[in-house]
Structures are given as C-alpha cells and as structure tokens.
Design an enzyme around this catalytic site. Structure first.
Site, mmCIF file in Angstrom:
data_model
loop_
_atom_site.group_PDB
_atom_site.id
_atom_site.type_symbol
_atom_site.label_atom_id
_atom_site.label_comp_id
_atom_site.label_asym_id
_atom_site.label_seq_id
_atom_site.Cartn_x
_atom_site.Cartn_y
_atom_site.Cartn_z
ATOM 1 N N CYS A 9 -2.434 37.557 -0.392
ATOM 2 C CA CYS A 9 -2.547 36.544 0.670
ATOM 3 C C CYS A 9 -1.152 36.111 1.138
ATOM 4 C CB CYS A 9 -3.326 35.344 0.146
ATOM 5 S SG CYS A 9 -3.400 33.961 1.291
ATOM 6 N N CYS A 12 -0.476 32.361 0.626
ATOM 7 C CA CYS A 12 -0.270 32.058 -0.797
ATOM 8 C C CYS A 12 1.163 32.422 -1.219
ATOM 9 C CB CYS A 12 -1.281 32.816 -1.647
ATOM 10 S SG CYS A 12 -3.003 32.364 -1.321
#
Length: 255
Positions: A9, A12
């Site tokens: 991600c 993230c």
C-alpha cells in the site's frame, strides 16, 4: 493505538516514518503503539472489518474507536494527550472485535487465506491448471454443503422431532392400520377368486350344453338327412341290387 497496513500500500508506506516517530513517544505517554500487517494476520483484519488502508484504531478498556483525523505525529500526540478520543463514538458491541459476528468474520478471512494458499500450492507446486483448481474447489464446496445440510437436518429432527412420530400411540395405530389394510386386501382377493370360480362354472355349463346339442341325446338323436331306414336294411338292399346287376350281365353274355 493500532495501525493496520499492507506492504504493497503506497499510503501505508508514506505513513511508516510518522508512525515510527509516534511509537517512540509511546513509552513516555504510557501508550502501546502497534501495527498489524493484514497480509500476515487476515483474522485480525476480519475482526476489525478493514476496508481501507491504512486504518488506525484507538483501544482503551476494551472499547474501540476508529481514528479519522490527520496522520501527523503532532495530531497523534494531541489525540492521546488531550484525550480527543473521548469525543469519538465507540464501535458498537455488535461489531466489536470480540463479538460473535466479528469472530465469524475473522474465521471467514482465515478461510479465504487458507483457500488462497491451497490454490497457489496446487498451481505452482503441483502444476495443476488454474481451471483444475477451480473445479476442485467447486466440488469441495458442493460436497461440504451437502454434508452440512444433512447434519442440520439430523440435528433438527433430533432437537425438534415430529409430534406424529413422538406420540407413544403412533406405532400402535400404524400397526393397527396395516393389519386392517391386510385384512381388507385378503377379503378383496377372496371375493375376486369367488367371482372367477363362478364364471368358470358358468362357462363349463355352457360348454356342456353346446356339446349335448351337437351330439344329441342317446334317446332322441336326430338321424342324418337322406337316411330313412336302419343300416341293416340298407345293406341288404345294396346286396340285392348288386346280385340283380350280376344276373343281368350274365344274361347279356349268354345272348
């Protein structure tokens, strides 16, 4: 504070440095800072219903609240230090991580990851085609559904038996009804046999009458047409006619 993330991600990855700095303040503030990789812990992601990444939760005394503020170190610190978390509505007990519903969701997430690992093992290690793996999982789903359905039926019959079968007089009544049917069947067969015997006797009598009419009675048997005298007289007459013909033939020869 718990962060749910995934290594692939991008958001993230951008949050990781900030989260690390925030974690350094955790010991001073008396707060546990943690992060969970959803690819490694599908059960936890199922319990918290993680639908977007990254997702951050605040937990205190078993009550969970979802953090929806800015993702900077100062915002995280003020959220804890100023107790801004108290103004956030906690998650309902029905959707809490320890609820039955979330436990079921966790089991489903674990099952999905198990199926994914099995699929990868069959296609990569065993060399089974992708469609073959789908067929195997389809058959497994079908048979497991049948087995589960039979199990539920047996449990329902055991827990909630039918009143008709649970009645103490049911089997006695059933036996009595079977005996009555058997007796009725035997009576019907007996009547049918009696009717067949009567029909056979009538047929035999008709055949005897026909045979008597054809043969004639010994006392009054009709004579054949053209026969007006007994057989003995007919034989004498035939012999006399033959002798007369022979005499005529001899006379002709003499002349």
């Amino acid at each position: 504070m718990i962060e749910f993330y995934a290594p692939w991600c991008p958001a993230c990855q951008q949050l990781q440095p900030v989260w690390k700095e925030f974690a350094d303040w955790g010991e001073d503030m008396g707060v546990n800072i943690a992060k969970v990789d959803v690819t490694e812990q599908p059960g936890l992601s199922g319990r918290f219903i993680i639908t977007s990444l990254p997702t951050i939760y605040h937990c205190k005394d078993g009550v969970f609240r979802k953090y929806q503020g800015a993702r900077t170190k100062d915002d995280f610190l003020s959220f804890i230090d100023e107790q801004k978390w108290s103004a956030v509505e906690p998650i309902s007990s029905w959707f809490g991580p320890s609820s039955f519903l979330m436990n079921s969701m966790s089991a489903l997430f674990k099952l999905s990851m198990f199926i994914r690992r099995c699929h990868n093992y069959m296609t990569e290690q065993l060399g089974i085609p992708v469609w073959g793996s789908y067929v195997i999982f389809g058959l497994a789903t079908l048979f497991s559904g049948l087995a589960l359905g039979l199990l539920l039926v047996f449990i329902a019959d055991f827990v909630f038996p039918s009143r008709r079968f649970s009645s103490p007089d049911y089997y006695q009544k059933k036996q009595t009804m079977e005996q009555a049917r058997l007796i009725q069947r035997q009576e019907d067969e007996h009547e049918a046999d009696g009717e067949e015997d009567d029909d056979e006797e009538e047929d035999e009598e008709d055949q005897d009458d026909v045979w008597r009419r054809r043969r004639g009675s010994p006392e009054g048997r009709p004579e054949p047409k053209g026969q007006s005298f007994p057989d003995e007289a007919l034989r004498k007459r035939v012999v006399a006619n033959r002798e007369q013909q022979e005499e005529e033939e001899e006379e002709e020869e003499d002349t």
